[in-house]
Design a protein around this motif. Structure first.
Motif, mmCIF file in Angstrom:
data_model
loop_
_atom_site.group_PDB
_atom_site.id
_atom_site.type_symbol
_atom_site.label_atom_id
_atom_site.label_comp_id
_atom_site.label_asym_id
_atom_site.label_seq_id
_atom_site.Cartn_x
_atom_site.Cartn_y
_atom_site.Cartn_z
ATOM 1 N N ARG A 41 0.840 -1.211 0.000
ATOM 2 C CA ARG A 41 0.000 0.000 0.000
ATOM 3 C C ARG A 41 0.868 1.252 0.000
ATOM 4 N N TYR A 48 1.878 6.080 -7.273
ATOM 5 C CA TYR A 48 0.774 6.887 -7.774
ATOM 6 C C TYR A 48 1.106 8.378 -7.652
ATOM 7 N N ALA A 90 -2.312 -2.700 -7.720
ATOM 8 C CA ALA A 90 -3.625 -2.084 -7.503
ATOM 9 C C ALA A 90 -3.491 -0.696 -6.878
ATOM 10 N N MET A 91 -2.621 -0.562 -5.912
ATOM 11 C CA MET A 91 -2.483 0.707 -5.207
ATOM 12 C C MET A 91 -1.741 1.755 -6.038
ATOM 13 N N ALA A 93 -2.513 2.505 -8.925
ATOM 14 C CA ALA A 93 -3.522 3.109 -9.795
ATOM 15 C C ALA A 93 -4.565 3.895 -9.004
ATOM 16 N N LYS A 94 -4.329 4.077 -7.711
ATOM 17 C CA LYS A 94 -5.341 4.690 -6.851
ATOM 18 C C LYS A 94 -4.676 5.705 -5.924
ATOM 19 N N GLU A 95 -5.265 6.883 -5.842
ATOM 20 C CA GLU A 95 -4.702 7.904 -4.962
ATOM 21 C C GLU A 95 -4.805 7.448 -3.508
ATOM 22 N N GLU A 97 -5.316 7.509 0.488
ATOM 23 C CA GLU A 97 -6.267 8.224 1.330
ATOM 24 C C GLU A 97 -5.610 9.490 1.860
#
Length: 115
Positions: A41, A48, A90-91, A93-95, A97
């Motif tokens: 993560r 990212y 996966a992480m 590609a995702k901003e 938190e």
């Protein structure tokens, strides 16, 4: 008749001991998977947010080394490594938190803590 009682008593004692003191491999497996998840993560969030790629690679290398050191056997190492790579992808590609502005200083602290 007496032997049956001894076996039953021994079985009961074993079950009680097993319940009170769980197998260390079960806890170790949970710990290694938690390390794989958490590390992936952080590394994915850094990717990212376009953190310095050298720092990202350093963190990934240290994380993979930690996973390898924690693994009790090759199977556990492979499973945890695959989990790490899947979560990392996966992480990435995702901003993270809280956004990149909040995340990047946290990532830099994590890299320094691993040194």
């Amino acid at each position: 008749m007496l032997k049956a009682i001894k076996i039953s008593t021994a079985t009961c004692v074993f079950v009680i001991i097993a319940a009170v003191f769980p197998a260390p491999s079960a806890q170790a497996a949970a710990d290694i998977m938690q390390v794989a998840h958490d590390s992936a993560r952080v590394a994915g969030g850094a990717r990212y947010c376009n953190a310095d790629e050298e720092l990202v690679e350093e963190y990934i290398g240290k994380s993979e080394g930690k996973i390898a050191a924690m693994a009790k056997d090759d199977y556990e190492k492979v499973v945890a490594s695959l989990e790490f790579k899947n979560i990392l992808t996966a992480m990435s590609a995702k901003e993270p938190e809280g956004g990149c502005r909040e995340f990047l200083p946290t990532f830099e602290k994590a890299v320094k803590a691993e040194r």
